[in-house]
Design an enzyme around this catalytic site. Structure first.
Site, PDB file in Angstrom:
ATOM      1  N   ARG A   1       0.801  -1.204  -0.139  1.00 20.55           N
ATOM      2  CA  ARG A   1       0.004  -0.075   0.080  1.00 20.55           C
ATOM      3  C   ARG A   1       1.025   1.408   0.051  1.00 20.55           C
ATOM      4  NH1 ARG A   1      -3.579  -0.238   5.129  1.00 20.55           N
ATOM      5  NH2 ARG A   1      -1.829  -1.141   5.971  1.00 20.55           N
TER       6      ARG A   1
ATOM      7  N   ASN B   1      -6.373  -2.491   2.139  1.00 20.16           N
ATOM      8  CA  ASN B   1      -6.117  -3.804   2.410  1.00 20.16           C
ATOM      9  C   ASN B   1      -7.600  -4.424   2.341  1.00 20.16           C
ATOM     10  OD1 ASN B   1      -3.383  -4.134   2.439  1.00 20.16           O
ATOM     11  ND2 ASN B   1      -3.210  -4.190   4.694  1.00 20.16           N
TER      12      ASN B   1
END
Length: 92
Positions: free
Chosen positions: A18, A36
């Site tokens: 990320r 996520n």
């Protein structure tokens, strides 16, 4: 302009995917978000000029060094211009 919704499968959580995706998207001048998912995938929405979005998609197929991407589901969406930056969102 181009907007995509992407689901990234593989070993993509706990490997800085990320943060790395957000950094790459920002470098490319894109806006949107990444987060996520509970099933182990990473989800992102990116918007900007088509060439930059395509460059981010190429990066997403590789990911950061510790990631092992096994699949990428990409869907183009209508451009909305709703974002002002590229953000890392809390997990779902």
């Amino acid at each position: 302009m181009k907007r995509v919704h992407v689901l990234v499968a593989g070993r993509v959580q706990g490997v800085w995917y990320r943060a790395s995706a957000a950094r790459k998207a920002s470098e490319l001048g894109l806006t949107g978000w990444v987060r996520n998912l509970p099933d182990g995938r990473v989800e992102l929405v990116a918007e900007g000029d088509a060439e930059s979005v395509d460059a981010l998609l190429a990066w997403c197929r590789r990911g950061p060094p510790l990631a092992r991407v096994t699949g990428l589901d990409v869907r183009e969406m209508a451009v909305t211009g709703e974002f002002t930056e590229f953000a890392v969102l809390r997990d779902v």
